[in-house]
Design a protein around this motif. Structure first.
Motif, PDB file in Angstrom:
ATOM      1  N   THR A 113       0.850  -1.177   0.000  1.00 53.24           N
ATOM      2  CA  THR A 113       0.000   0.000   0.000  1.00 53.24           C
ATOM      3  C   THR A 113       0.893   1.236   0.000  1.00 53.24           C
ATOM      4  OG1 THR A 113      -0.070   0.173   2.407  1.00 53.24           O
ATOM      5  CG2 THR A 113      -1.770  -1.204   1.353  1.00 53.24           C
ATOM      6  N   MET A 114       0.289   2.399  -0.225  1.00 56.44           N
ATOM      7  CA  MET A 114       1.076   3.633  -0.175  1.00 56.44           C
ATOM      8  C   MET A 114       1.637   3.869   1.218  1.00 56.44           C
ATOM      9  SD  MET A 114      -0.572   6.429  -2.710  1.00 56.44           S
ATOM     10  CE  MET A 114      -2.069   6.650  -1.804  1.00 56.44           C
ATOM     11  N   VAL A 115       0.889   3.512   2.241  1.00 56.85           N
ATOM     12  CA  VAL A 115       1.367   3.674   3.620  1.00 56.85           C
ATOM     13  C   VAL A 115       2.572   2.770   3.864  1.00 56.85           C
ATOM     14  CG1 VAL A 115       0.759   3.359   6.062  1.00 56.85           C
ATOM     15  CG2 VAL A 115      -0.879   4.403   4.483  1.00 56.85           C
ATOM     16  N   GLU A 116       2.516   1.544   3.375  1.00 54.38           N
ATOM     17  CA  GLU A 116       3.640   0.614   3.533  1.00 54.38           C
ATOM     18  C   GLU A 116       4.868   1.110   2.767  1.00 54.38           C
ATOM     19  OE1 GLU A 116       1.120  -3.533   4.103  1.00 54.38           O
ATOM     20  OE2 GLU A 116       1.660  -2.885   2.081  1.00 54.38           O
ATOM     21  N   ILE A 117       4.667   1.641   1.573  1.00 57.72           N
ATOM     22  CA  ILE A 117       5.787   2.192   0.803  1.00 57.72           C
ATOM     23  C   ILE A 117       6.394   3.361   1.565  1.00 57.72           C
ATOM     24  CG2 ILE A 117       6.464   3.428  -1.289  1.00 57.72           C
ATOM     25  CD1 ILE A 117       4.314   1.793  -2.776  1.00 57.72           C
ATOM     26  N   GLY A 118       5.543   4.265   2.033  1.00 62.18           N
ATOM     27  CA  GLY A 118       6.028   5.422   2.778  1.00 62.18           C
ATOM     28  C   GLY A 118       6.837   5.023   4.001  1.00 62.18           C
ATOM     29  N   ALA A 119       6.346   4.045   4.754  1.00 60.20           N
ATOM     30  CA  ALA A 119       7.060   3.583   5.944  1.00 60.20           C
ATOM     31  C   ALA A 119       8.405   2.963   5.576  1.00 60.20           C
ATOM     32  CB  ALA A 119       6.208   2.575   6.711  1.00 60.20           C
ATOM     33  N   ALA A 120       8.449   2.253   4.463  1.00 58.66           N
ATOM     34  CA  ALA A 120       9.687   1.574   4.049  1.00 58.66           C
ATOM     35  C   ALA A 120      10.760   2.548   3.583  1.00 58.66           C
ATOM     36  CB  ALA A 120       9.384   0.567   2.950  1.00 58.66           C
ATOM     37  N   VAL A 121      10.350   3.684   3.012  1.00 57.00           N
ATOM     38  CA  VAL A 121      11.333   4.613   2.444  1.00 57.00           C
ATOM     39  C   VAL A 121      11.437   5.929   3.207  1.00 57.00           C
ATOM     40  CG1 VAL A 121      11.107   3.597   0.156  1.00 57.00           C
ATOM     41  CG2 VAL A 121       9.759   5.609   0.729  1.00 57.00           C
ATOM     42  N   GLY A 122      10.693   6.047   4.297  1.00 54.71           N
ATOM     43  CA  GLY A 122      10.813   7.241   5.132  1.00 54.71           C
ATOM     44  C   GLY A 122       9.979   8.425   4.686  1.00 54.71           C
ATOM     45  N   LEU A 123       8.840   8.178   4.063  1.00 57.51           N
ATOM     46  CA  LEU A 123       7.926   9.250   3.669  1.00 57.51           C
ATOM     47  C   LEU A 123       6.652   9.133   4.498  1.00 57.51           C
ATOM     48  CD1 LEU A 123       8.256   9.025  -0.219  1.00 57.51           C
ATOM     49  CD2 LEU A 123       9.245  10.765   1.270  1.00 57.51           C
ATOM     50  N   ARG A 124       6.159  10.259   5.008  1.00 58.50           N
ATOM     51  CA  ARG A 124       4.940  10.228   5.812  1.00 58.50           C
ATOM     52  C   ARG A 124       3.701  10.602   5.007  1.00 58.50           C
ATOM     53  NH1 ARG A 124       6.352  13.195  11.357  1.00 58.50           N
ATOM     54  NH2 ARG A 124       5.945  14.954   9.999  1.00 58.50           N
ATOM     55  N   SER A 125       3.891  11.281   3.902  1.00 58.08           N
ATOM     56  CA  SER A 125       2.764  11.755   3.102  1.00 58.08           C
ATOM     57  C   SER A 125       2.408  10.770   1.988  1.00 58.08           C
ATOM     58  CB  SER A 125       3.106  13.116   2.488  1.00 58.08           C
ATOM     59  OG  SER A 125       2.158  13.470   1.514  1.00 58.08           O
ATOM     60  N   LYS A 126       1.129  10.333   1.977  1.00 52.25           N
ATOM     61  CA  LYS A 126       0.687   9.458   0.887  1.00 52.25           C
ATOM     62  C   LYS A 126       0.722  10.207  -0.442  1.00 52.25           C
ATOM     63  CE  LYS A 126      -3.194   8.187   2.851  1.00 52.25           C
ATOM     64  NZ  LYS A 126      -4.497   7.530   3.058  1.00 52.25           N
ATOM     65  N   GLY A 127       0.535  11.519  -0.391  1.00 56.52           N
ATOM     66  CA  GLY A 127       0.600  12.325  -1.610  1.00 56.52           C
ATOM     67  C   GLY A 127       1.983  12.296  -2.241  1.00 56.52           C
ATOM     68  N   THR A 128       3.010  12.319  -1.414  1.00 58.35           N
ATOM     69  CA  THR A 128       4.377  12.256  -1.924  1.00 58.35           C
ATOM     70  C   THR A 128       4.662  10.879  -2.516  1.00 58.35           C
ATOM     71  OG1 THR A 128       5.081  13.864  -0.272  1.00 58.35           O
ATOM     72  CG2 THR A 128       6.816  12.584  -1.346  1.00 58.35           C
ATOM     73  N   VAL A 129       4.179   9.842  -1.871  1.00 56.63           N
ATOM     74  CA  VAL A 129       4.341   8.485  -2.404  1.00 56.63           C
ATOM     75  C   VAL A 129       3.629   8.389  -3.752  1.00 56.63           C
ATOM     76  CG1 VAL A 129       3.844   6.036  -2.060  1.00 56.63           C
ATOM     77  CG2 VAL A 129       4.610   7.433  -0.134  1.00 56.63           C
ATOM     78  N   ALA A 130       2.402   8.902  -3.839  1.00 59.91           N
ATOM     79  CA  ALA A 130       1.637   8.877  -5.085  1.00 59.91           C
ATOM     80  C   ALA A 130       2.370   9.646  -6.188  1.00 59.91           C
ATOM     81  CB  ALA A 130       0.250   9.460  -4.871  1.00 59.91           C
ATOM     82  N   TYR A 131       2.977  10.774  -5.828  1.00 62.33           N
ATOM     83  CA  TYR A 131       3.756  11.565  -6.784  1.00 62.33           C
ATOM     84  C   TYR A 131       4.881  10.724  -7.382  1.00 62.33           C
ATOM     85  CZ  TYR A 131       7.250  14.968  -8.326  1.00 62.33           C
ATOM     86  OH  TYR A 131       8.199  15.644  -9.051  1.00 62.33           O
ATOM     87  N   HIS A 132       5.625  10.035  -6.535  1.00 62.19           N
ATOM     88  CA  HIS A 132       6.730   9.203  -7.011  1.00 62.19           C
ATOM     89  C   HIS A 132       6.220   8.036  -7.854  1.00 62.19           C
ATOM     90  CE1 HIS A 132      10.106  11.162  -5.087  1.00 62.19           C
ATOM     91  NE2 HIS A 132       9.445  11.180  -3.940  1.00 62.19           N
ATOM     92  N   LEU A 133       5.114   7.417  -7.444  1.00 70.18           N
ATOM     93  CA  LEU A 133       4.552   6.304  -8.219  1.00 70.18           C
ATOM     94  C   LEU A 133       4.123   6.767  -9.611  1.00 70.18           C
ATOM     95  CD1 LEU A 133       2.432   4.512  -5.473  1.00 70.18           C
ATOM     96  CD2 LEU A 133       4.568   3.713  -6.494  1.00 70.18           C
ATOM     97  N   ARG A 134       3.485   7.941  -9.685  1.00 69.86           N
ATOM     98  CA  ARG A 134       3.084   8.478 -10.996  1.00 69.86           C
ATOM     99  C   ARG A 134       4.300   8.759 -11.863  1.00 69.86           C
ATOM    100  NH1 ARG A 134      -0.929  10.876  -7.952  1.00 69.86           N
ATOM    101  NH2 ARG A 134       0.296  12.756  -7.600  1.00 69.86           N
ATOM    102  N   ASN A 135       5.346   9.335 -11.267  1.00 69.19           N
ATOM    103  CA  ASN A 135       6.565   9.611 -12.035  1.00 69.19           C
ATOM    104  C   ASN A 135       7.183   8.323 -12.570  1.00 69.19           C
ATOM    105  OD1 ASN A 135       6.546  12.390 -11.870  1.00 69.19           O
ATOM    106  ND2 ASN A 135       7.886  12.466 -10.087  1.00 69.19           N
ATOM    107  N   LEU A 136       7.235   7.295 -11.743  1.00 70.72           N
ATOM    108  CA  LEU A 136       7.792   6.017 -12.175  1.00 70.72           C
ATOM    109  C   LEU A 136       6.937   5.390 -13.279  1.00 70.72           C
ATOM    110  CD1 LEU A 136       8.874   4.604  -8.710  1.00 70.72           C
ATOM    111  CD2 LEU A 136      10.392   5.210 -10.598  1.00 70.72           C
ATOM    112  N   GLN A 137       5.632   5.566 -13.181  1.00 72.53           N
ATOM    113  CA  GLN A 137       4.750   5.034 -14.222  1.00 72.53           C
ATOM    114  C   GLN A 137       4.945   5.805 -15.535  1.00 72.53           C
ATOM    115  OE1 GLN A 137       0.573   5.156 -13.298  1.00 72.53           O
ATOM    116  NE2 GLN A 137       0.043   3.822 -14.998  1.00 72.53           N
ATOM    117  N   GLU A 138       5.055   7.117 -15.458  1.00 75.65           N
ATOM    118  CA  GLU A 138       5.260   7.929 -16.660  1.00 75.65           C
ATOM    119  C   GLU A 138       6.586   7.609 -17.346  1.00 75.65           C
ATOM    120  OE1 GLU A 138       4.856  11.985 -15.436  1.00 75.65           O
ATOM    121  OE2 GLU A 138       2.699  11.780 -15.079  1.00 75.65           O
ATOM    122  N   ARG A 139       7.582   7.241 -16.578  1.00 73.34           N
ATOM    123  CA  ARG A 139       8.895   6.896 -17.143  1.00 73.34           C
ATOM    124  C   ARG A 139       8.945   5.471 -17.676  1.00 73.34           C
ATOM    125  NH1 ARG A 139      12.395   9.554 -12.367  1.00 73.34           N
ATOM    126  NH2 ARG A 139      12.212  11.708 -13.063  1.00 73.34           N
TER     127      ARG A 139
END
Length: 75
Positions: A32-58
């Motif tokens: 989940t986004m919460v699990e990703i955030g916890a694993a990489v040190g991000l607290r905001s689900k919005g920031t996780v979503a931002y990175h996921l969208r960037n990775l998908q676009e690339r």
């Protein structure tokens, strides 16, 4: 030693990609986004979503469904 890491991925994006791969290997589904955030040190689900969208676009991640757990490495 030669790095196989694509030059255009940030360290954080590499961490997110590794988290997704690990989750799929261990549990058969993406984190989940919460699990990703916890694993990489991000607290905001919005920031996780931002990175996921960037990775998908690339083209690094692909979605095979509508949920956040549906992300899969494209390569």
């Amino acid at each position: 030693m030669v790095s196989r890491r694509p030059a255009y991925l940030t360290e954080r994006e590499e961490q997110i990609l590794a988290c997704i791969r690990r989750s799929i290997a261990e549990r058969g589904e993406g984190p989940t986004m919460v699990e990703i955030g916890a694993a990489v040190g991000l607290r905001s689900k919005g920031t996780v979503a931002y990175h996921l969208r960037n990775l998908q676009e690339r083209g690094v991640l692909a979605r095979d469904g509508r949920g956040w757990r549906s992300y899969r490495p494209a390569r």
